[in-house]
Design a protein around this motif. Structure first.
Motif, PDB file in Angstrom:
ATOM      1  N   LEU A 191      -0.116  15.143  -2.208  1.00 18.57           N
ATOM      2  CA  LEU A 191      -0.678  16.120  -1.273  1.00 18.57           C
ATOM      3  C   LEU A 191      -0.069  17.519  -1.475  1.00 18.57           C
ATOM      4  CD1 LEU A 191      -2.589  16.493   1.168  1.00 18.57           C
ATOM      5  CD2 LEU A 191      -0.603  16.092   2.640  1.00 18.57           C
ATOM      6  N   GLY A 192       1.234  17.561  -1.737  1.00 20.46           N
ATOM      7  CA  GLY A 192       1.911  18.856  -1.885  1.00 20.46           C
ATOM      8  C   GLY A 192       1.447  19.653  -3.091  1.00 20.46           C
ATOM      9  N   ALA A 193       0.873  18.970  -4.068  1.00 17.07           N
ATOM     10  CA  ALA A 193       0.433  19.648  -5.289  1.00 17.07           C
ATOM     11  C   ALA A 193      -1.085  19.609  -5.429  1.00 17.07           C
ATOM     12  CB  ALA A 193       1.095  18.999  -6.507  1.00 17.07           C
ATOM     13  N   SER A 194      -1.769  19.266  -4.331  1.00 12.38           N
ATOM     14  CA  SER A 194      -3.230  19.113  -4.391  1.00 12.38           C
ATOM     15  C   SER A 194      -3.984  20.031  -3.439  1.00 12.38           C
ATOM     16  CB  SER A 194      -3.624  17.670  -4.038  1.00 12.38           C
ATOM     17  OG  SER A 194      -2.966  16.765  -4.879  1.00 12.38           O
ATOM     18  N   THR A 195      -3.305  20.512  -2.415  1.00 12.46           N
ATOM     19  CA  THR A 195      -3.974  21.354  -1.429  1.00 12.46           C
ATOM     20  C   THR A 195      -4.168  22.755  -2.023  1.00 12.46           C
ATOM     21  OG1 THR A 195      -2.804  20.123   0.278  1.00 12.46           O
ATOM     22  CG2 THR A 195      -3.842  22.180   0.960  1.00 12.46           C
ATOM     23  N   SER A 196      -5.365  23.318  -1.827  1.00  6.21           N
ATOM     24  CA  SER A 196      -5.661  24.639  -2.395  1.00  6.21           C
ATOM     25  C   SER A 196      -4.662  25.685  -1.912  1.00  6.21           C
ATOM     26  CB  SER A 196      -7.062  25.084  -1.983  1.00  6.21           C
ATOM     27  OG  SER A 196      -8.000  24.242  -2.571  1.00  6.21           O
ATOM     28  N   GLN A 200       3.080  22.381   5.075  1.00  7.41           N
ATOM     29  CA  GLN A 200       2.328  21.208   5.555  1.00  7.41           C
ATOM     30  C   GLN A 200       3.062  20.455   6.664  1.00  7.41           C
ATOM     31  OE1 GLN A 200       1.772  19.163   1.825  1.00  7.41           O
ATOM     32  NE2 GLN A 200      -0.241  20.077   1.490  1.00  7.41           N
ATOM     33  N   SER A 201       4.220  20.952   7.064  1.00  6.24           N
ATOM     34  CA  SER A 201       5.047  20.212   8.020  1.00  6.24           C
ATOM     35  C   SER A 201       4.694  20.487   9.473  1.00  6.24           C
ATOM     36  CB  SER A 201       6.521  20.538   7.773  1.00  6.24           C
ATOM     37  OG  SER A 201       6.960  19.909   6.601  1.00  6.24           O
ATOM     38  N   SER A 202       3.504  20.081   9.867  1.00  3.42           N
ATOM     39  CA  SER A 202       3.135  20.060  11.293  1.00  3.42           C
ATOM     40  C   SER A 202       1.909  19.169  11.401  1.00  3.42           C
ATOM     41  CB  SER A 202       2.809  21.468  11.805  1.00  3.42           C
ATOM     42  OG  SER A 202       1.579  21.917  11.269  1.00  3.42           O
ATOM     43  N   PRO A 203       1.672  18.587  12.565  1.00  2.00           N
ATOM     44  CA  PRO A 203       0.467  17.751  12.710  1.00  2.00           C
ATOM     45  C   PRO A 203      -0.797  18.537  12.345  1.00  2.00           C
ATOM     46  CG  PRO A 203       1.934  17.410  14.567  1.00  2.00           C
ATOM     47  CD  PRO A 203       2.513  18.554  13.776  1.00  2.00           C
ATOM     48  N   TYR A 204      -0.870  19.778  12.790  1.00  2.00           N
ATOM     49  CA  TYR A 204      -2.050  20.600  12.519  1.00  2.00           C
ATOM     50  C   TYR A 204      -2.235  20.817  11.013  1.00  2.00           C
ATOM     51  CZ  TYR A 204      -4.944  24.820  12.204  1.00  2.00           C
ATOM     52  OH  TYR A 204      -5.914  25.725  11.864  1.00  2.00           O
ATOM     53  N   ALA A 205      -1.160  21.236  10.345  1.00  2.30           N
ATOM     54  CA  ALA A 205      -1.269  21.599   8.929  1.00  2.30           C
ATOM     55  C   ALA A 205      -1.542  20.376   8.047  1.00  2.30           C
ATOM     56  CB  ALA A 205       0.004  22.306   8.471  1.00  2.30           C
ATOM     57  N   ILE A 206      -0.964  19.261   8.390  1.00  4.30           N
ATOM     58  CA  ILE A 206      -1.175  18.097   7.521  1.00  4.30           C
ATOM     59  C   ILE A 206      -2.595  17.561   7.685  1.00  4.30           C
ATOM     60  CG2 ILE A 206      -0.302  16.189   8.975  1.00  4.30           C
ATOM     61  CD1 ILE A 206       1.205  15.456   6.155  1.00  4.30           C
ATOM     62  N   GLU A 207      -3.132  17.631   8.906  1.00  2.17           N
ATOM     63  CA  GLU A 207      -4.526  17.205   9.090  1.00  2.17           C
ATOM     64  C   GLU A 207      -5.465  18.077   8.245  1.00  2.17           C
ATOM     65  OE1 GLU A 207      -6.083  16.885  13.188  1.00  2.17           O
ATOM     66  OE2 GLU A 207      -8.061  17.352  12.343  1.00  2.17           O
ATOM     67  N   LYS A 208      -5.255  19.388   8.335  1.00  2.00           N
ATOM     68  CA  LYS A 208      -6.085  20.325   7.566  1.00  2.00           C
ATOM     69  C   LYS A 208      -5.927  20.088   6.057  1.00  2.00           C
ATOM     70  CE  LYS A 208      -7.902  23.233  10.595  1.00  2.00           C
ATOM     71  NZ  LYS A 208      -9.358  23.273  10.753  1.00  2.00           N
ATOM     72  N   SER A 209      -4.695  19.887   5.605  1.00  2.00           N
ATOM     73  CA  SER A 209      -4.427  19.722   4.171  1.00  2.00           C
ATOM     74  C   SER A 209      -5.119  18.478   3.614  1.00  2.00           C
ATOM     75  CB  SER A 209      -2.923  19.616   3.914  1.00  2.00           C
ATOM     76  OG  SER A 209      -2.272  20.792   4.306  1.00  2.00           O
ATOM     77  N   VAL A 210      -5.012  17.378   4.338  1.00  2.00           N
ATOM     78  CA  VAL A 210      -5.629  16.134   3.862  1.00  2.00           C
ATOM     79  C   VAL A 210      -7.154  16.291   3.838  1.00  2.00           C
ATOM     80  CG1 VAL A 210      -6.032  13.696   4.390  1.00  2.00           C
ATOM     81  CG2 VAL A 210      -3.718  14.641   4.568  1.00  2.00           C
ATOM     82  N   HIS A 211      -7.693  16.843   4.904  1.00  2.25           N
ATOM     83  CA  HIS A 211      -9.139  17.024   4.973  1.00  2.25           C
ATOM     84  C   HIS A 211      -9.629  17.898   3.820  1.00  2.25           C
ATOM     85  CE1 HIS A 211     -13.046  18.590   6.213  1.00  2.25           C
ATOM     86  NE2 HIS A 211     -13.147  17.542   7.011  1.00  2.25           N
ATOM     87  N   GLN A 212      -8.930  19.009   3.603  1.00  2.73           N
ATOM     88  CA  GLN A 212      -9.366  19.946   2.560  1.00  2.73           C
ATOM     89  C   GLN A 212      -9.256  19.325   1.170  1.00  2.73           C
ATOM     90  OE1 GLN A 212      -7.447  21.814   0.177  1.00  2.73           O
ATOM     91  NE2 GLN A 212      -8.980  23.328  -0.407  1.00  2.73           N
ATOM     92  N   THR A 213      -8.184  18.586   0.928  1.00  3.27           N
ATOM     93  CA  THR A 213      -7.992  17.980  -0.388  1.00  3.27           C
ATOM     94  C   THR A 213      -9.123  16.993  -0.698  1.00  3.27           C
ATOM     95  OG1 THR A 213      -5.597  18.253  -0.244  1.00  3.27           O
ATOM     96  CG2 THR A 213      -6.392  16.622  -1.799  1.00  3.27           C
TER      97      THR A 213
END
Ligand SMILES: [Zn+2]
Length: 328
Positions: free
Chosen positions: A13-18, A74-87
């Motif tokens: 995830l850390g190397a995949s989010t735009s 990515q270290s928050s509930p909000y940011a990780i949800e967005k990151s996974v969805h976007q990826t």
């Protein structure tokens, strides 16, 4: 290519989010970035040719690696949800991916305990479930522990993976650079047994930056369903036989291996893949860090065809393995 759809089973995830999403998430959350210029930020995250695993340790003047920056954002509930969805949605649109397994370390996403790790995992799963409503794609998450973690921290991650299995955690992994103090892969044997007993699928990063001896230990004492990379095993015919006998699938990430110099060049890669094919070794092709390495799984297959590493029929077969050997 004549083939429409792809599976990507190995991406972090850390190397995949735009990068643009990371930039925006950082600003939205008030995280102070060192770069005031967006393009400097991009330059910091992209991986060019490097020597061995230096890219994992490439530090800025605050001693922060690219992974540290993306993990922080990515270290928050909000940011990780967005990151996974976007990826998930991004690779559905851009690379015709129809099955995706994304891995991340939840204890590197909760600001050292500031956020509840259960909330972090659940938010990642919500991002994934929403993406699956928005796009016709199958997705699963793999939780990772880290070679730098002590046993206690790894145990927490294995237990959380089992706890959230029903909601979409499909497997467990260990990754990260080897710490200077010697890390023993065998220290995780009982945790892997615990995962297996609870019907969780297993994979392990080994045989990328680590040597053949460690791959032997993993194959003999842990026997995971898949191995992350394992590319060095081509040097040992007996090891390959053991991998084959146990039906362990290798998650091969070509561009990643070339850029980090685990494999010298495409000529060496061709030799390795031909050897795997000749010996009926099961393997899949994956992107590892598509944003960092400027690739995706579709591009990986195009590169293999272009460099005459796989022919059309072999390409079809290996693409189908991505679906066949998924944990989902
Ligand atoms: Zn990896």
């Amino acid at each position: 290519m004549g083939i429409n759809y792809f599976a990507d089973l190995h991406l972090h995830l850390g190397a995949s989010t735009s990068s643009h999403l990371l930039w925006e998430l950082a600003h939205e959350q008030g995280i102070k970035l060192q770069e005031k210029n967006y393009w400097d930020f991009i330059k910091k995250l992209e991986i060019k040719e490097t020597n061995n695993n230096n890219y994992l340790r490439r530090l800025d003047k605050n001693n922060h690696s690219p992974f540290f920056i993306t993990q922080l954002i990515q270290s928050s509930p909000y940011a990780i949800e967005k990151s996974v969805h976007q990826t998930i949605s991004y690779f559905y649109r851009m690379a015709d991916v129809r099955l995706i397994e994304i891995r991340f370390n939840p204890l590197l996403r909760n600001r050292n305990g500031e956020f509840d790790v259960d909330k972090i995992i659940l938010s990642a799963l919500i991002g994934m479930q929403k993406a699956m409503i928005d796009y016709p794609i199958k997705a699963g998450l793999i939780l990772e522990t880290d070679r730098q973690f002590d046993y206690k921290k790894s145990k927490i991650i294995f237990e959380k993976a089992v706890k959230y299995k029903k909601l979409g955690i499909v497997g467990i992994d260990v990754s990260g650079p080897n710490p200077s103090s010697k890390f023993e892969i065998l220290s995780l044997v009982d945790l892997y047994n615990f995962a297996k007993k609870n019907d969780l699928k297993t994979t392990i990063h080994t045989g990328e930056f680590t040597d053949i001896d460690e791959v032997w230990q993993v194959v003999e004492k842990i026997s995971p369903n898949r191995i992350g990379h394992g590319i060095v095993s081509y040097k040992d015919k007996k090891l390959l036989e053991a991998i084959k006998k146990k039906n362990i699938v290798l998650e091969i990430c070509p561009t990643s291996n070339i850029k980090t110099k685990v494999v010298k060049d495409w000529d060496e890669f061709r030799k390795i893949i031909k050897f795997f094919l000749k010996n009926d070794i099961l393997f899949t092709i994956n992107s590892d860090g598509p944003e960092f390495f400027n690739t995706n799984v579709k591009k990986e297959f195009q590169m293999l065809l272009k460099n005459k590493i796989l022919n059309k029929n072999q390409t079809k077969k290996i693409i189908s393995y991505g679906f066949k050997y998924s944990f989902i």
